[in-house]
Design a protein around this motif. Sequence first.
Motif, PDB file in Angstrom:
ATOM      1  N   PRO A  23      48.116  58.964  38.144  1.00 32.05           N
ATOM      2  CA  PRO A  23      48.626  58.066  39.168  1.00 32.05           C
ATOM      3  C   PRO A  23      47.670  57.884  40.333  1.00 32.05           C
ATOM      4  CG  PRO A  23      49.818  60.166  39.163  1.00 32.05           C
ATOM      5  CD  PRO A  23      48.990  60.116  37.925  1.00 32.05           C
ATOM      6  N   VAL A  24      46.869  58.916  40.629  1.00 32.76           N
ATOM      7  CA  VAL A  24      45.899  58.784  41.707  1.00 32.76           C
ATOM      8  C   VAL A  24      44.879  57.713  41.360  1.00 32.76           C
ATOM      9  CG1 VAL A  24      44.114  59.960  43.027  1.00 32.76           C
ATOM     10  CG2 VAL A  24      46.235  61.161  42.466  1.00 32.76           C
ATOM     11  N   ASP A  25      44.406  57.716  40.109  1.00 32.59           N
ATOM     12  CA  ASP A  25      43.436  56.721  39.668  1.00 32.59           C
ATOM     13  C   ASP A  25      44.059  55.325  39.689  1.00 32.59           C
ATOM     14  OD1 ASP A  25      41.899  58.849  37.136  1.00 32.59           O
ATOM     15  OD2 ASP A  25      41.514  58.643  39.279  1.00 32.59           O
ATOM     16  N   VAL A  26      45.314  55.212  39.269  1.00 24.59           N
ATOM     17  CA  VAL A  26      45.999  53.917  39.268  1.00 24.59           C
ATOM     18  C   VAL A  26      46.083  53.356  40.678  1.00 24.59           C
ATOM     19  CG1 VAL A  26      48.217  52.767  38.891  1.00 24.59           C
ATOM     20  CG2 VAL A  26      47.324  54.335  37.166  1.00 24.59           C
ATOM     21  N   LEU A  27      46.555  54.164  41.617  1.00 27.89           N
ATOM     22  CA  LEU A  27      46.707  53.700  42.991  1.00 27.89           C
ATOM     23  C   LEU A  27      45.357  53.385  43.627  1.00 27.89           C
ATOM     24  CD1 LEU A  27      49.530  56.034  44.363  1.00 27.89           C
ATOM     25  CD2 LEU A  27      49.716  53.746  43.417  1.00 27.89           C
ATOM     26  N   GLY A  28      44.382  54.234  43.353  1.00 33.36           N
ATOM     27  CA  GLY A  28      43.048  53.988  43.902  1.00 33.36           C
ATOM     28  C   GLY A  28      42.469  52.679  43.402  1.00 33.36           C
ATOM     29  N   LYS A  29      42.650  52.388  42.121  1.00 36.98           N
ATOM     30  CA  LYS A  29      42.151  51.142  41.537  1.00 36.98           C
ATOM     31  C   LYS A  29      42.885  49.954  42.140  1.00 36.98           C
ATOM     32  CE  LYS A  29      40.078  48.571  38.312  1.00 36.98           C
ATOM     33  NZ  LYS A  29      40.824  47.298  38.384  1.00 36.98           N
ATOM     34  N   GLN A  30      44.201  50.052  42.309  1.00 38.01           N
ATOM     35  CA  GLN A  30      44.958  48.944  42.868  1.00 38.01           C
ATOM     36  C   GLN A  30      44.563  48.676  44.319  1.00 38.01           C
ATOM     37  OE1 GLN A  30      49.133  49.676  42.154  1.00 38.01           O
ATOM     38  NE2 GLN A  30      48.898  49.573  39.932  1.00 38.01           N
ATOM     39  N   LYS A  31      44.360  49.727  45.089  1.00 37.44           N
ATOM     40  CA  LYS A  31      43.933  49.555  46.481  1.00 37.44           C
ATOM     41  C   LYS A  31      42.567  48.881  46.541  1.00 37.44           C
ATOM     42  CE  LYS A  31      46.481  53.614  48.092  1.00 37.44           C
ATOM     43  NZ  LYS A  31      46.377  54.993  48.622  1.00 37.44           N
ATOM     44  N   SER A  32      41.664  49.331  45.702  1.00 39.77           N
ATOM     45  CA  SER A  32      40.324  48.743  45.664  1.00 39.77           C
ATOM     46  C   SER A  32      40.377  47.264  45.274  1.00 39.77           C
ATOM     47  CB  SER A  32      39.451  49.528  44.672  1.00 39.77           C
ATOM     48  OG  SER A  32      38.177  48.938  44.526  1.00 39.77           O
ATOM     49  N   ASP A  33      41.247  46.937  44.306  1.00 41.22           N
ATOM     50  CA  ASP A  33      41.382  45.549  43.872  1.00 41.22           C
ATOM     51  C   ASP A  33      41.928  44.677  44.993  1.00 41.22           C
ATOM     52  OD1 ASP A  33      40.417  46.096  41.353  1.00 41.22           O
ATOM     53  OD2 ASP A  33      42.384  46.226  40.405  1.00 41.22           O
ATOM     54  N   PHE A  34      42.900  45.184  45.739  1.00 40.17           N
ATOM     55  CA  PHE A  34      43.461  44.416  46.837  1.00 40.17           C
ATOM     56  C   PHE A  34      42.408  44.103  47.897  1.00 40.17           C
ATOM     57  CE2 PHE A  34      47.919  46.136  45.885  1.00 40.17           C
ATOM     58  CZ  PHE A  34      48.348  44.935  45.363  1.00 40.17           C
ATOM     59  N   VAL A  35      41.662  45.111  48.298  1.00 38.61           N
ATOM     60  CA  VAL A  35      40.636  44.921  49.325  1.00 38.61           C
ATOM     61  C   VAL A  35      39.592  43.911  48.857  1.00 38.61           C
ATOM     62  CG1 VAL A  35      38.743  46.033  50.568  1.00 38.61           C
ATOM     63  CG2 VAL A  35      40.966  47.179  50.401  1.00 38.61           C
ATOM     64  N   SER A  36      39.146  44.053  47.615  1.00 36.38           N
ATOM     65  CA  SER A  36      38.161  43.126  47.071  1.00 36.38           C
ATOM     66  C   SER A  36      38.697  41.699  47.053  1.00 36.38           C
ATOM     67  CB  SER A  36      37.761  43.565  45.657  1.00 36.38           C
ATOM     68  OG  SER A  36      36.840  42.647  45.080  1.00 36.38           O
ATOM     69  N   PHE A  37      39.931  41.539  46.621  1.00 37.05           N
ATOM     70  CA  PHE A  37      40.529  40.207  46.559  1.00 37.05           C
ATOM     71  C   PHE A  37      40.673  39.596  47.952  1.00 37.05           C
ATOM     72  CE2 PHE A  37      44.467  37.770  47.061  1.00 37.05           C
ATOM     73  CZ  PHE A  37      44.178  36.669  46.276  1.00 37.05           C
ATOM     74  N   LEU A  38      41.230  40.340  48.883  1.00 39.03           N
ATOM     75  CA  LEU A  38      41.491  39.801  50.211  1.00 39.03           C
ATOM     76  C   LEU A  38      40.214  39.444  50.952  1.00 39.03           C
ATOM     77  CD1 LEU A  38      44.344  42.242  51.302  1.00 39.03           C
ATOM     78  CD2 LEU A  38      44.596  39.848  50.621  1.00 39.03           C
ATOM     79  N   GLU A  39      39.164  40.226  50.762  1.00 39.62           N
ATOM     80  CA  GLU A  39      37.930  40.001  51.510  1.00 39.62           C
ATOM     81  C   GLU A  39      36.957  39.059  50.813  1.00 39.62           C
ATOM     82  OE1 GLU A  39      36.195  43.727  52.641  1.00 39.62           O
ATOM     83  OE2 GLU A  39      38.022  44.422  53.665  1.00 39.62           O
ATOM     84  N   ARG A  40      37.198  38.787  49.510  1.00 41.17           N
ATOM     85  CA  ARG A  40      36.251  37.943  48.782  1.00 41.17           C
ATOM     86  C   ARG A  40      36.874  36.675  48.194  1.00 41.17           C
ATOM     87  NH1 ARG A  40      32.909  42.541  45.253  1.00 41.17           N
ATOM     88  NH2 ARG A  40      32.282  43.820  47.045  1.00 41.17           N
ATOM     89  N   SER A  41      38.074  36.765  47.666  1.00 42.28           N
ATOM     90  CA  SER A  41      38.652  35.639  46.929  1.00 42.28           C
ATOM     91  C   SER A  41      39.773  34.925  47.675  1.00 42.28           C
ATOM     92  CB  SER A  41      39.193  36.121  45.573  1.00 42.28           C
ATOM     93  OG  SER A  41      38.180  36.745  44.819  1.00 42.28           O
ATOM     94  N   TYR A 101      55.594  38.078  42.933  1.00 44.16           N
ATOM     95  CA  TYR A 101      54.630  37.852  41.861  1.00 44.16           C
ATOM     96  C   TYR A 101      54.072  39.173  41.337  1.00 44.16           C
ATOM     97  CZ  TYR A 101      54.330  33.134  43.915  1.00 44.16           C
ATOM     98  OH  TYR A 101      54.610  31.883  44.422  1.00 44.16           O
ATOM     99  N   VAL A 102      53.715  39.184  40.062  1.00 39.40           N
ATOM    100  CA  VAL A 102      52.849  40.228  39.532  1.00 39.40           C
ATOM    101  C   VAL A 102      51.434  39.900  39.999  1.00 39.40           C
ATOM    102  CG1 VAL A 102      51.789  41.145  37.429  1.00 39.40           C
ATOM    103  CG2 VAL A 102      54.256  40.739  37.515  1.00 39.40           C
ATOM    104  N   PHE A 103      50.759  40.880  40.594  1.00 44.41           N
ATOM    105  CA  PHE A 103      49.407  40.627  41.109  1.00 44.41           C
ATOM    106  C   PHE A 103      48.362  40.958  40.052  1.00 44.41           C
ATOM    107  CE2 PHE A 103      45.518  42.004  43.311  1.00 44.41           C
ATOM    108  CZ  PHE A 103      45.229  40.823  43.973  1.00 44.41           C
ATOM    109  N   ASN A 104      47.483  39.986  39.765  1.00 39.77           N
ATOM    110  CA  ASN A 104      46.453  40.210  38.745  1.00 39.77           C
ATOM    111  C   ASN A 104      45.060  39.840  39.242  1.00 39.77           C
ATOM    112  OD1 ASN A 104      46.649  37.470  38.812  1.00 39.77           O
ATOM    113  ND2 ASN A 104      47.196  37.187  36.662  1.00 39.77           N
ATOM    114  N   ASN A 105      44.828  40.035  40.547  1.00 40.72           N
ATOM    115  CA  ASN A 105      43.507  39.837  41.156  1.00 40.72           C
ATOM    116  C   ASN A 105      43.057  38.384  41.199  1.00 40.72           C
ATOM    117  OD1 ASN A 105      43.284  42.665  41.430  1.00 40.72           O
ATOM    118  ND2 ASN A 105      42.439  42.839  39.371  1.00 40.72           N
ATOM    119  N   THR A 106      43.988  37.447  41.122  1.00 43.49           N
ATOM    120  CA  THR A 106      43.642  36.035  41.220  1.00 43.49           C
ATOM    121  C   THR A 106      44.469  35.385  42.328  1.00 43.49           C
ATOM    122  OG1 THR A 106      45.294  35.418  39.551  1.00 43.49           O
ATOM    123  CG2 THR A 106      43.053  35.858  38.771  1.00 43.49           C
ATOM    124  N   VAL A 107      43.997  34.239  42.784  1.00 40.64           N
ATOM    125  CA  VAL A 107      44.690  33.501  43.847  1.00 40.64           C
ATOM    126  C   VAL A 107      46.053  33.047  43.343  1.00 40.64           C
ATOM    127  CG1 VAL A 107      44.632  31.432  45.296  1.00 40.64           C
ATOM    128  CG2 VAL A 107      42.538  32.751  44.914  1.00 40.64           C
TER     129      VAL A 107
END
Length: 215
Positions: A23-41, A101-107
């Motif tokens: 679960p730590v890896d899951v949450l860490g990956k999701q947090k990283s994906d959110f930051v990347s999406f919000l700051e780049r896409s 929505y289900v979030f899948n790293n897209t707009v």
Amino acid sequence: MKKFSISLLFSVLCTLLAGCSDPVDVLGKQKSDFVSFLERSHQPRLVPGEQVEEGTPAAFYTVSGDAVYRYIDIGDYYNPARPERPEVTADSWVTVTFRSYVFNNTVIRGLPDGGLTESNFSSVTPPFYANDPSFEPYFRMAGLTPGAWDFEPLRIDMRKGGIIKGLQAALLGCREGDRVEAYMTCNMAYGDKNYMYMIPVQTPVAVFFRVDKVE
């Protein structure tokens, strides 16, 4: 004979059992994906709230809980009348209109400005749940049985909750009239529950909502 360590045993079991994950890896990956999406896409691109200089309007996100990433529409946040509007506190009654929505790293794409047609229907990101009446034509075109969906505003007692933790965290500090996007890790949404048999376990979720009223 050497004894297996707990961590080694857990690793072996996870390899053998489908769907098992740290679960730590899951949450860490999701947090990283959110930051990347919000700051780049994300449009507009967002910056962390702590990087916003006082007196300089900027589109930004804040983080609360573990973890909810919130963006208040820049036009609403910097509206001169906003400080006079009621603020959501832990003791408030709040009425909201929302889409989940289900979030899948897209707009996430809402309804077209010109209205919904068969030709642009597929361009809309499908919410898995919503009470936004403007989406009723979308659900009808998707085959929803009339009357099966409730398009009434959701009234929330912040003292009692009754909603997912991520939405409750995102509401705090909002003001009446705000349009908000909240992106939340699975533990702040449905966790290990298979919601309505549609949302897989450990799924990150985005909730777009409008604060209609604060009492």
